[in-house]
Design a protein around this motif. Sequence first.
Motif, PDB file in Angstrom:
ATOM      1  N   CYS A  70      18.771  22.213  60.043  1.00  8.51           N
ATOM      2  CA  CYS A  70      17.412  21.786  60.386  1.00  8.51           C
ATOM      3  C   CYS A  70      16.617  21.401  59.140  1.00  8.51           C
ATOM      4  O   CYS A  70      15.862  20.426  59.166  1.00  8.51           O
ATOM      5  N   GLY A  71      16.777  22.119  58.057  1.00 11.83           N
ATOM      6  CA  GLY A  71      16.076  21.769  56.821  1.00 11.83           C
ATOM      7  C   GLY A  71      16.526  20.431  56.258  1.00 11.83           C
ATOM      8  O   GLY A  71      15.708  19.580  55.889  1.00 11.83           O
ATOM      9  N   VAL A  72      17.829  20.219  56.223  1.00 12.09           N
ATOM     10  CA  VAL A  72      18.359  18.945  55.727  1.00 12.09           C
ATOM     11  C   VAL A  72      17.974  17.810  56.675  1.00 12.09           C
ATOM     12  O   VAL A  72      17.624  16.712  56.227  1.00 12.09           O
ATOM     13  N   GLY A  73      18.004  18.037  57.972  1.00 14.43           N
ATOM     14  CA  GLY A  73      17.603  17.011  58.935  1.00 14.43           C
ATOM     15  C   GLY A  73      16.141  16.630  58.785  1.00 14.43           C
ATOM     16  O   GLY A  73      15.782  15.447  58.875  1.00 14.43           O
ATOM     17  N   PHE A  74      15.276  17.617  58.538  1.00 18.52           N
ATOM     18  CA  PHE A  74      13.862  17.325  58.325  1.00 18.52           C
ATOM     19  C   PHE A  74      13.664  16.483  57.068  1.00 18.52           C
ATOM     20  O   PHE A  74      12.925  15.492  57.084  1.00 18.52           O
ATOM     21  N   PHE A  95      12.876  11.044  54.390  1.00 16.79           N
ATOM     22  CA  PHE A  95      13.415   9.920  53.619  1.00 16.79           C
ATOM     23  C   PHE A  95      13.630   8.687  54.493  1.00 16.79           C
ATOM     24  O   PHE A  95      13.516   7.564  54.016  1.00 16.79           O
ATOM     25  N   MET A  96      13.911   8.897  55.780  1.00 10.18           N
ATOM     26  CA  MET A  96      14.056   7.756  56.685  1.00 10.18           C
ATOM     27  C   MET A  96      12.736   7.018  56.863  1.00 10.18           C
ATOM     28  O   MET A  96      12.720   5.804  57.039  1.00 10.18           O
ATOM     29  N   PHE A  97      11.600   7.735  56.825  1.00  9.73           N
ATOM     30  CA  PHE A  97      10.311   7.056  56.883  1.00  9.73           C
ATOM     31  C   PHE A  97      10.125   6.127  55.684  1.00  9.73           C
ATOM     32  O   PHE A  97       9.553   5.048  55.809  1.00  9.73           O
ATOM     33  N   ILE A  98      10.611   6.553  54.522  1.00  7.18           N
ATOM     34  CA  ILE A  98      10.508   5.702  53.336  1.00  7.18           C
ATOM     35  C   ILE A  98      11.433   4.498  53.474  1.00  7.18           C
ATOM     36  O   ILE A  98      11.078   3.377  53.104  1.00  7.18           O
ATOM     37  N   ARG A 107      11.985   5.467  64.769  1.00  6.20           N
ATOM     38  CA  ARG A 107      12.103   6.428  65.868  1.00  6.20           C
ATOM     39  C   ARG A 107      12.990   7.601  65.445  1.00  6.20           C
ATOM     40  O   ARG A 107      12.671   8.762  65.725  1.00  6.20           O
ATOM     41  N   LEU A 108      14.098   7.292  64.769  1.00  2.00           N
ATOM     42  CA  LEU A 108      14.975   8.355  64.284  1.00  2.00           C
ATOM     43  C   LEU A 108      14.232   9.254  63.298  1.00  2.00           C
ATOM     44  O   LEU A 108      14.337  10.488  63.368  1.00  2.00           O
ATOM     45  N   ALA A 109      13.465   8.643  62.402  1.00  2.00           N
ATOM     46  CA  ALA A 109      12.704   9.431  61.427  1.00  2.00           C
ATOM     47  C   ALA A 109      11.671  10.303  62.133  1.00  2.00           C
ATOM     48  O   ALA A 109      11.494  11.477  61.784  1.00  2.00           O
ATOM     49  N   TYR A 110      11.005   9.744  63.123  1.00  2.00           N
ATOM     50  CA  TYR A 110      10.007  10.516  63.862  1.00  2.00           C
ATOM     51  C   TYR A 110      10.651  11.687  64.596  1.00  2.00           C
ATOM     52  O   TYR A 110      10.146  12.816  64.551  1.00  2.00           O
ATOM     53  N   PHE A 142      11.332  17.269  65.563  1.00  6.70           N
ATOM     54  CA  PHE A 142      12.159  18.248  66.255  1.00  6.70           C
ATOM     55  C   PHE A 142      12.933  19.189  65.330  1.00  6.70           C
ATOM     56  O   PHE A 142      13.299  20.277  65.751  1.00  6.70           O
ATOM     57  N   MET A 143      13.184  18.792  64.106  1.00  8.16           N
ATOM     58  CA  MET A 143      13.909  19.708  63.213  1.00  8.16           C
ATOM     59  C   MET A 143      13.081  20.941  62.825  1.00  8.16           C
ATOM     60  O   MET A 143      13.618  22.049  62.823  1.00  8.16           O
ATOM     61  N   PRO A 144      11.779  20.821  62.503  1.00  5.69           N
ATOM     62  CA  PRO A 144      11.018  22.059  62.276  1.00  5.69           C
ATOM     63  C   PRO A 144      10.897  22.923  63.537  1.00  5.69           C
ATOM     64  O   PRO A 144      10.919  24.157  63.447  1.00  5.69           O
ATOM     65  N   LEU A 145      10.793  22.270  64.705  1.00  7.92           N
ATOM     66  CA  LEU A 145      10.774  23.056  65.944  1.00  7.92           C
ATOM     67  C   LEU A 145      12.105  23.777  66.153  1.00  7.92           C
ATOM     68  O   LEU A 145      12.139  24.933  66.585  1.00  7.92           O
TER      69      LEU A 145
END
Length: 164
Positions: free
Chosen positions: A26-30, A35-38, A48-51, A56-59
């Motif tokens: 979850c930490g690496v996914g967040f 980085f996907m937003f950048i 959408r993937l970045a969002y 959902f990863m912190p949740l």
Amino acid sequence: MLDHIDATEPLLIGVYYIQLIFIFICGVGFLFGIFMFIYAFKNPHKRRLAYVLTVFMPLGLLLVIHGPVVILYYVFKQPATPDAELGLMLFVPTLETAGANIYEGIVRVTQPLLVTVFIIGVVVLHHASRIPGRKRIGYGIFLGVPLLWCLMKVGPDIIKILTS
């Protein structure tokens, strides 16, 4: 000899290893989502993937950390017996040594990778004179790698605070 070991110890070992694996995922996914937003620019699929990853990863992280406690609190309403903590006292020192060894292995593998990625980020930033997308990627890597390194150094303390 085995009469003092709690019957829930295998369950606790399973919960610990699930937490150990999914906290990292979850930490690496967040961080990957950030980085996907950048990297996404105007691509709606990458955005959408970045969002999804950054929401959902912190949740998922909170669910993995606090889920077993909430389930045990609401499902098992019986009071704990005096011998129930004995299995936990035998369980914790074993996990502390195993977790420390796993963490040290992750650090030894990750530090050279972070240095390599940092150098790649500096090279990308240096060669991206008039291309804004490459500048964003270079700045993201250039600023993100020290953040990841700090999180790697402070990570065990964060996990101790969140799981205590």
